[in-house]
Write a protein that holds these residues in place. Structure first.
Motif, mmCIF file in Angstrom:
data_model
loop_
_atom_site.group_PDB
_atom_site.id
_atom_site.type_symbol
_atom_site.label_atom_id
_atom_site.label_comp_id
_atom_site.label_asym_id
_atom_site.label_seq_id
_atom_site.Cartn_x
_atom_site.Cartn_y
_atom_site.Cartn_z
ATOM 1 N N ALA A 179 -6.162 12.920 2.831
ATOM 2 C CA ALA A 179 -6.268 13.429 1.462
ATOM 3 C C ALA A 179 -6.516 12.278 0.495
ATOM 4 O O ALA A 179 -6.210 11.116 0.789
ATOM 5 N N TYR A 180 -7.088 12.613 -0.656
ATOM 6 C CA TYR A 180 -7.193 11.676 -1.777
ATOM 7 C C TYR A 180 -5.965 11.869 -2.653
ATOM 8 O O TYR A 180 -5.569 13.002 -2.939
ATOM 9 N N TYR A 181 -5.392 10.759 -3.112
ATOM 10 C CA TYR A 181 -4.362 10.818 -4.154
ATOM 11 C C TYR A 181 -4.975 10.187 -5.388
ATOM 12 O O TYR A 181 -5.505 9.066 -5.325
ATOM 13 N N SER A 228 -9.691 16.216 4.892
ATOM 14 C CA SER A 228 -9.938 16.378 6.320
ATOM 15 C C SER A 228 -8.709 16.965 6.985
ATOM 16 O O SER A 228 -7.607 16.437 6.866
ATOM 17 N N SER A 229 -8.932 18.060 7.698
ATOM 18 C CA SER A 229 -7.844 18.723 8.405
ATOM 19 C C SER A 229 -8.450 19.581 9.509
ATOM 20 O O SER A 229 -9.457 20.239 9.297
ATOM 21 N N THR A 230 -7.825 19.539 10.688
ATOM 22 C CA THR A 230 -8.282 20.397 11.784
ATOM 23 C C THR A 230 -7.084 21.125 12.374
ATOM 24 O O THR A 230 -5.949 20.663 12.286
ATOM 25 N N ALA A 231 -7.345 22.231 13.023
ATOM 26 C CA ALA A 231 -6.277 23.014 13.636
ATOM 27 C C ALA A 231 -5.733 22.329 14.879
ATOM 28 O O ALA A 231 -4.584 22.546 15.263
ATOM 29 N N ASN A 232 -6.528 21.478 15.525
ATOM 30 C CA ASN A 232 -6.118 20.831 16.773
ATOM 31 C C ASN A 232 -5.336 19.535 16.566
ATOM 32 O O ASN A 232 -4.796 18.992 17.516
ATOM 33 N N SER A 233 -5.284 19.042 15.350
ATOM 34 C CA SER A 233 -4.619 17.769 15.096
ATOM 35 C C SER A 233 -3.661 17.901 13.923
ATOM 36 O O SER A 233 -3.957 18.560 12.933
ATOM 37 N N LEU A 234 -2.501 17.259 14.051
ATOM 38 C CA LEU A 234 -1.554 17.250 12.941
ATOM 39 C C LEU A 234 -1.989 16.294 11.833
ATOM 40 O O LEU A 234 -1.569 16.423 10.698
ATOM 41 N N ARG A 235 -2.825 15.326 12.177
ATOM 42 C CA ARG A 235 -3.244 14.315 11.209
ATOM 43 C C ARG A 235 -4.180 14.923 10.167
ATOM 44 O O ARG A 235 -5.154 15.578 10.501
ATOM 45 N N LYS A 236 -3.853 14.666 8.913
ATOM 46 C CA LYS A 236 -4.658 15.140 7.800
ATOM 47 C C LYS A 236 -4.954 13.964 6.881
ATOM 48 O O LYS A 236 -4.213 12.986 6.846
ATOM 49 N N ILE A 258 -6.585 6.771 -0.488
ATOM 50 C CA ILE A 258 -6.644 7.756 0.590
ATOM 51 C C ILE A 258 -5.295 7.789 1.290
ATOM 52 O O ILE A 258 -4.703 6.738 1.554
ATOM 53 N N VAL A 259 -4.811 8.993 1.589
ATOM 54 C CA VAL A 259 -3.514 9.195 2.227
ATOM 55 C C VAL A 259 -3.731 9.825 3.596
ATOM 56 O O VAL A 259 -4.454 10.813 3.717
ATOM 57 N N HIS A 260 -3.119 9.261 4.632
ATOM 58 C CA HIS A 260 -3.118 9.842 5.975
ATOM 59 C C HIS A 260 -1.709 10.362 6.229
ATOM 60 O O HIS A 260 -0.734 9.625 6.045
ATOM 61 N N PHE A 261 -1.579 11.611 6.652
ATOM 62 C CA PHE A 261 -0.249 12.162 6.884
ATOM 63 C C PHE A 261 -0.292 13.130 8.056
ATOM 64 O O PHE A 261 -1.344 13.613 8.440
#
Length: 125
Positions: free
Chosen positions: A113-115, A103-111, A45-48
């Protein structure tokens, strides 16, 4: 072509169930043997926090996944030789990676993803 004894030995080596651990440091490597094709999957899992951060992390994970899978293949060949007494011949069929945004939201820059990297190799003794 692998004999049934070779397939059983190889299956026991790549088996990560019944107490064998397939995950370390949040990185998982699983294997599937279908006929003479062994497919190995690296996943994490990648957090970016932005497009540039994702590119840097994916580049790093691409190198890491190749190193991990190469190490697993080397240990697989060594263990197969110790178990069966024959060398295992491996030739690469395909090697692909992908990133799936989960997972991604318009209110947060944090996303999040699966790699994943799928490596398919042909095995023969």
């Amino acid at each position: 072509m692998l004999s049934s004894k070779d397939v059983n030995a190889l299956g026991n080596i790549v088996n990560t169930t019944w107490g064998k651990h397939s995950e370390s440091n949040g990185r998982s490597v699983t294997s599937v043997l279908q006929g003479d094709v062994l497919t190995m999957r690296f996943s994490t899992i990648v957090h970016f926090a932005g497009e540039d951060a994702l590119r840097m992390q994916v580049d790093r994970l691409a190198r890491e996944s190749m190193d991990v899978l190469a190490g697993r293949l080397k240990s697989l060949k060594d263990e197969f030789k110790d178990t069966v007494g024959k060398s295992l011949k491996i030739s690469e069929i395909s090697n692909r990676d992908n990133v799936e945004l989960i997972s991604s939201t318009a209110n947060s820059l944090r996303k999040i993803a699966y790699y994943r990297r799928n490596l398919a190799v042909s095995v023969d003794s």
